[in-house]
Every structure is written in C-alpha cells, then in structure tokens.
Design a protein around this motif. Structure first.
Motif, mmCIF file in Angstrom:
data_model
loop_
_atom_site.group_PDB
_atom_site.id
_atom_site.type_symbol
_atom_site.label_atom_id
_atom_site.label_comp_id
_atom_site.label_asym_id
_atom_site.label_seq_id
_atom_site.Cartn_x
_atom_site.Cartn_y
_atom_site.Cartn_z
ATOM 1 N N GLN A 166 67.343 -38.672 -10.764
ATOM 2 C CA GLN A 166 66.776 -39.770 -10.212
ATOM 3 C C GLN A 166 67.964 -41.032 -10.224
ATOM 4 O O GLN A 166 67.558 -42.016 -9.843
ATOM 5 C CB GLN A 166 65.798 -40.179 -11.354
ATOM 6 C CG GLN A 166 64.590 -39.205 -11.643
ATOM 7 C CD GLN A 166 63.822 -39.567 -12.740
ATOM 8 O OE1 GLN A 166 63.934 -40.377 -13.527
ATOM 9 N NE2 GLN A 166 62.711 -38.765 -13.015
ATOM 10 N N ARG A 167 69.167 -40.548 -10.131
ATOM 11 C CA ARG A 167 70.227 -41.702 -10.084
ATOM 12 C C ARG A 167 71.171 -41.451 -9.202
ATOM 13 O O ARG A 167 72.341 -41.538 -9.125
ATOM 14 C CB ARG A 167 71.028 -41.572 -11.449
ATOM 15 C CG ARG A 167 70.046 -41.720 -12.778
ATOM 16 C CD ARG A 167 70.933 -41.435 -13.819
ATOM 17 N NE ARG A 167 71.920 -42.062 -14.350
ATOM 18 C CZ ARG A 167 71.843 -43.340 -15.083
ATOM 19 N NH1 ARG A 167 70.777 -44.229 -15.347
ATOM 20 N NH2 ARG A 167 72.902 -43.882 -15.320
ATOM 21 N N GLN A 168 70.783 -40.788 -8.040
ATOM 22 C CA GLN A 168 71.695 -40.356 -6.861
ATOM 23 C C GLN A 168 72.189 -41.653 -6.169
ATOM 24 O O GLN A 168 73.190 -41.474 -5.723
ATOM 25 C CB GLN A 168 70.763 -39.634 -5.846
ATOM 26 C CG GLN A 168 70.039 -38.536 -5.973
ATOM 27 C CD GLN A 168 70.860 -37.341 -6.311
ATOM 28 O OE1 GLN A 168 72.083 -37.056 -5.486
ATOM 29 N NE2 GLN A 168 70.293 -36.296 -6.941
ATOM 30 N N SER A 169 71.440 -42.872 -6.175
ATOM 31 C CA SER A 169 72.022 -43.950 -5.611
ATOM 32 C C SER A 169 73.235 -44.685 -6.338
ATOM 33 O O SER A 169 74.176 -45.032 -5.632
ATOM 34 C CB SER A 169 70.982 -45.114 -5.512
ATOM 35 O OG SER A 169 70.410 -45.428 -6.538
ATOM 36 N N LEU A 170 73.211 -44.464 -7.422
ATOM 37 C CA LEU A 170 74.110 -44.946 -8.397
ATOM 38 C C LEU A 170 75.417 -44.123 -7.962
ATOM 39 O O LEU A 170 76.857 -44.459 -7.973
ATOM 40 C CB LEU A 170 73.934 -44.691 -9.998
ATOM 41 C CG LEU A 170 74.671 -45.155 -10.932
ATOM 42 C CD1 LEU A 170 75.392 -46.436 -10.863
ATOM 43 C CD2 LEU A 170 74.218 -44.740 -12.313
ATOM 44 N N TYR A 171 75.363 -42.684 -8.150
ATOM 45 C CA TYR A 171 76.395 -41.876 -7.902
ATOM 46 C C TYR A 171 77.178 -42.172 -6.558
ATOM 47 O O TYR A 171 78.287 -42.125 -6.348
ATOM 48 C CB TYR A 171 76.148 -40.515 -8.139
ATOM 49 C CG TYR A 171 75.349 -40.035 -9.137
ATOM 50 C CD1 TYR A 171 75.723 -40.660 -10.474
ATOM 51 C CD2 TYR A 171 74.421 -39.377 -9.405
ATOM 52 C CE1 TYR A 171 75.020 -40.528 -11.779
ATOM 53 C CE2 TYR A 171 73.573 -39.018 -10.477
ATOM 54 C CZ TYR A 171 73.933 -39.411 -11.778
ATOM 55 O OH TYR A 171 73.292 -39.276 -12.919
ATOM 56 N N GLN A 172 76.078 -42.324 -5.670
ATOM 57 C CA GLN A 172 76.762 -42.661 -4.121
ATOM 58 C C GLN A 172 77.375 -43.945 -4.265
ATOM 59 O O GLN A 172 78.328 -44.089 -3.420
ATOM 60 C CB GLN A 172 75.640 -42.855 -3.309
ATOM 61 C CG GLN A 172 75.956 -42.840 -1.726
ATOM 62 C CD GLN A 172 77.015 -41.559 -1.256
ATOM 63 O OE1 GLN A 172 76.661 -40.290 -1.507
ATOM 64 N NE2 GLN A 172 78.225 -42.145 -0.976
ATOM 65 N N ASP A 173 76.970 -44.985 -4.966
ATOM 66 C CA ASP A 173 77.875 -46.176 -4.810
ATOM 67 C C ASP A 173 79.139 -46.052 -5.441
ATOM 68 O O ASP A 173 80.166 -46.752 -4.900
ATOM 69 C CB ASP A 173 76.983 -47.231 -6.019
ATOM 70 C CG ASP A 173 75.911 -47.880 -5.129
ATOM 71 O OD1 ASP A 173 75.442 -47.639 -3.910
ATOM 72 O OD2 ASP A 173 74.666 -48.252 -6.038
ATOM 73 N N VAL A 174 79.270 -45.124 -6.315
ATOM 74 C CA VAL A 174 80.718 -44.912 -6.951
ATOM 75 C C VAL A 174 81.690 -44.315 -5.758
ATOM 76 O O VAL A 174 82.800 -44.639 -5.718
ATOM 77 C CB VAL A 174 80.704 -44.039 -8.105
ATOM 78 C CG1 VAL A 174 81.902 -43.757 -8.657
ATOM 79 C CG2 VAL A 174 79.861 -45.166 -9.404
ATOM 80 N N VAL A 175 80.872 -43.249 -5.252
ATOM 81 C CA VAL A 175 81.606 -42.531 -4.125
ATOM 82 C C VAL A 175 82.079 -43.483 -3.103
ATOM 83 O O VAL A 175 83.102 -43.448 -2.527
ATOM 84 C CB VAL A 175 80.828 -41.380 -3.601
ATOM 85 C CG1 VAL A 175 81.541 -40.863 -2.346
ATOM 86 C CG2 VAL A 175 80.669 -40.233 -4.785
ATOM 87 N N THR A 176 81.352 -44.245 -2.500
ATOM 88 C CA THR A 176 81.338 -45.296 -1.602
ATOM 89 C C THR A 176 82.656 -46.359 -1.968
ATOM 90 O O THR A 176 83.526 -46.647 -1.255
ATOM 91 C CB THR A 176 80.243 -45.995 -1.308
ATOM 92 O OG1 THR A 176 79.090 -45.204 -0.919
ATOM 93 C CG2 THR A 176 80.689 -47.202 -0.116
#
Length: 313
Positions: free
Chosen positions: A87-97
């Motif tokens: 449920q935390r995909q957006s958080l991980y993507q923010d770090v990747v970005t």
C-alpha cells in the motif's frame, strides 16, 4: 556501524517485526518475533508490525491475516497500526524519482544468469549504456560502500568488499521495488531505532546501512539473532516447509522460544497464562544472554499435533 547509527541509541526506542506473508509463522519466525518484542519492552519502547508484501509474486492469499492472528494468540500485540508495503508504492516511487534526479540510478538489462557467469557480483556492465528506464531493472550507484559494521549481538561483521561496492537493484524489470530499497524507506518512515531479526540478514544489513547514508538519514542499531536450523546451514523457513506453530496451544512453543533466546525458563511456566509468561520473560531478557551464534540446531519432536523443539547443545 555507520556514523548515523550513533544517534539510534539517543532516539526513542522503536522496534519492529516484519514478516513476509508467504505462509504461516514457524518456530524460526516466532523466535524473531519474541526476540524483537522482548527487546522493545525491556527498553520501554514501541514494537511495530510491518507486513512485507512488496514481492506480490510470492504472497500467499490469507497469510497476512493468519500471521497477525498467530501473533495475537501468542500475546504479541503491536503498539501502532500495521502497515503493508503493497500500500506504499507511491512512497517508494518518490524515493526512486529523487535518486534519478540526483543521477544515481541507471537502467540494467543483465540477467541473473549473466551476472553469475561474470563471477556472481555485478560489475557495472550497463552503467554507461544509457538504456531507457522503462521495462528495465534499475540499479543504484554505490556511493557509500559498507564493508563492516558493529552488530549488537554478533559483534564486528565484515562483508566481502566486492559485494559491498556492488551497484545493486532497487527496482526490478517487472516493476516491483526491491527489498533493499523498501525496507530502508519504511524504517526511515517509521523512525525505527533498533532492528532485532535473524542472522540470515547479516550481509544485506551492510547494503541497507549504505542506503541510509545515501538518503542522509540515521540508521537503526542492529542485533541479529541466531537462526533456527534443522541441520547446519538448513534454516527453518516457509520455503523449506517448516511446520506452522500452533495457535490453539501456544505456551509450549513460547517456552521453547524463551529457551532458544537464553532465558532458561522453568517448565512450571506452562501452568501460567501467556500474559504472565511474557511478563516473566521481560524481566529476564537481555541481548547479553542470547547465544552469540549465527545458527542453533533444533530437533523436532511431535507431541500431539503441535511442533515441539529441543535445542541441541
């Protein structure tokens, strides 16, 4: 341990148990849960539960709720809401970005088979090829290689320098985020100050420490408990079809977990409530009494239908 870890002991104690829902909890899982729980309570800290279901290809339907019900059956109640990595995909993507913007990530097309043929450690084959990020695995340029750190239980841990310097995956070619990324991002978000877990993660911890430095965040302290093994080098695990612990008769397995962790419980504890057993253990537990080994062999003795274990000295 990294400099940022020096601040961990100055932060409020926040620990966690983070199982993957790939099957029911077994005795090895129970040891990790009990060890992390007792260390948190001895230090008057918070004990959190995180469901690490980021690898959706391995998730077993219903396993997450089964794990939580099992923890409750053993009196191991968490102090804050359970979080789920899925449920935390957006958080991980923010770090990747963020890392992409810092030009610290590149696309890689090397397969595991190719890397194994090249010696088993990735050596930057795709680093300057400038492949597009779409449909590619993403690797992080290693800027803070960690080849040794201090473990609270196991002492000085030394890692193969070649492995420490490896540019590792943070997102797979199938779009799934890698464990090494999400576990660090979650520990930062939850302000985890100490991680108590199994010794199978001694090597990955070095990579996680490097990522804390890369993200300029304080790292936790680490204490790696001995693994429960059926024979040397063969740990109890869901992949090895370790038997599930009982939820209807929890006290015997709980007593065995105490013994495994060096508490020397009396069998008379079995006549007490689970709440009393845990309260007793909290008064006795210390990392200094846990065996300083990376694995301990147990033998399985079926009594009724519940798995009982005896530690082989």
């Amino acid at each position: 341990m990294s400099d940022t870890a020096d601040t961990a002991s100055k932060r409020p104690y926040r620990g966690r148990f983070a199982p993957s829902p790939t099957g029911p909890l077994h005795f090895g899982s129970l040891v990790a849960a009990v060890g992390s729980y007792l260390d948190a309570k001895v230090n008057h800290g918070k004990w959190l539960v995180r469901i690490e279901d980021i690898d959706t290809t391995r998730v077993v339907a219903g396993a997450a709720s089964d794990i939580l019900k099992t923890l409750e059956a053993y009196g191991l109640y968490w102090d804050e809401s359970v979080i789920y990595q899925s449920q935390r995909q957006s958080l991980y993507q923010d770090v990747v970005t963020q890392l992409i913007e810092q030009q610290l990530i590149y696309a890689c097309h090397c397969s595991r088979k190719q890397i194994k043929a090249m010696g088993g450690i990735y050596q930057g084959h795709c680093k300057n090829r400038q492949y597009p990020f779409t449909d590619s695995a993403l690797r992080l340029t290693q800027c803070y290689a960690t080849s040794q750190y201090q473990d609270l239980l196991q002492g000085l841990i030394q890692i193969d320098p070649r492995l420490a310097q490896e540019d590792y995956l943070i997102k797979r070619s199938d779009g799934l985020f890698a464990y090494q990324l999400v576990v660090v991002v979650d520990d930062i978000a939850q302000n985890i100050s100490r991680v108590v877990r199994g010794a199978d993660l001694l090597d990955p911890t070095a990579r996680q420490l490097s990522l804390f430095q890369q993200l300029k965040q304080p790292s936790p302290e680490y204490a790696h408990l001995p693994l429960v093994v059926a024979k040397p080098g063969f740990k109890l695990s869901k992949q090895n079809y370790a038997p599930a612990i009982s939820t209807s008769s929890a006290k015997p397995a709980l007593l065995n977990a105490f013994e495994f962790l060096g508490l020397k419980p009396e069998k008379a504890l079995l006549s007490e409530s689970i709440e009393y057993m845990l309260a007793w253990a909290i008064t006795k537990f210390s990392l200094t009494t846990v065996p300083k080994a990376t694995e301990i062999q147990v033998s399985q003795h079926p009594v009724s239908q519940d798995p009982q274990f005896a530690i082989i000295k």
